[in-house]
Scaffold this active site. Sequence first.
Site, mmCIF file in Angstrom:
data_model
loop_
_atom_site.group_PDB
_atom_site.id
_atom_site.type_symbol
_atom_site.label_atom_id
_atom_site.label_comp_id
_atom_site.label_asym_id
_atom_site.label_seq_id
_atom_site.Cartn_x
_atom_site.Cartn_y
_atom_site.Cartn_z
ATOM 1 N N ASN A 62 0.618 -1.221 -0.005
ATOM 2 C CA ASN A 62 0.129 -0.058 -0.023
ATOM 3 C C ASN A 62 0.986 1.358 -0.180
ATOM 4 O OD1 ASN A 62 -2.487 1.521 0.218
ATOM 5 N ND2 ASN A 62 -3.449 -0.027 1.275
ATOM 6 N N HIS A 92 22.598 -0.327 10.821
ATOM 7 C CA HIS A 92 24.057 0.183 11.023
ATOM 8 C C HIS A 92 24.843 -0.605 11.851
ATOM 9 C CE1 HIS A 92 23.493 3.996 8.773
ATOM 10 N NE2 HIS A 92 22.240 4.272 9.459
ATOM 11 N N ALA A 139 -1.776 -3.197 13.441
ATOM 12 C CA ALA A 139 -1.351 -1.887 13.043
ATOM 13 C C ALA A 139 -0.445 -1.188 14.155
ATOM 14 C CB ALA A 139 -2.544 -0.659 12.663
ATOM 15 N N LYS A 159 4.055 -8.798 20.230
ATOM 16 C CA LYS A 159 3.760 -10.112 20.813
ATOM 17 C C LYS A 159 2.591 -10.881 20.577
ATOM 18 C CE LYS A 159 5.684 -8.586 25.321
ATOM 19 N NZ LYS A 159 6.712 -7.606 25.473
#
Length: 164
Positions: A62, A92, A139, A159
Amino acid sequence: MRIRYELIMWLQHFLKFIPGKIGCFYRNFFLPYKSGSSSFIWDGVHIDSPSKLSIGNNVSINRGCIINAGGDVSVSDDVLIGPEVIIYSQNHIYKNLEKKISEQGYLTSSVLISDNVWIGARSIILPGVKIGSNSIIGAGSVVTKDVPSNCVYAGNPAKLIKQR
């Protein structure tokens, strides 16, 4: 090699603004990622290292997503990726205190998203994560570890919420 990469980045920049299915067609045609049939990368998606991205059949990525595929990202069949999801496959290196972080390079670790997965809006998938088949990521979740098949995960860090 660097010039080729720069040209791909310029092409991607312009192609990501073309809306609708026409834009999806042009992105699938011109950008160097592997894409299955009936897969859509909607407008506003940014892909770093597109040649290291593999997308299966019937996938929808999306609007506004960021995919950093420097360490390889594989998205299997029938996957839905909500708006503004971020997927990283590199990070990094920062261990050496004698050097600036920006001079230490990157650590790459592939991301695998299995069949029939739904990743909710604004979730973040970190390097090395494998998401099992038939799973759902709520979400706004931050996925730091592998997600087994047939599970619903949510939160920061994500979780187990329930089995499907």
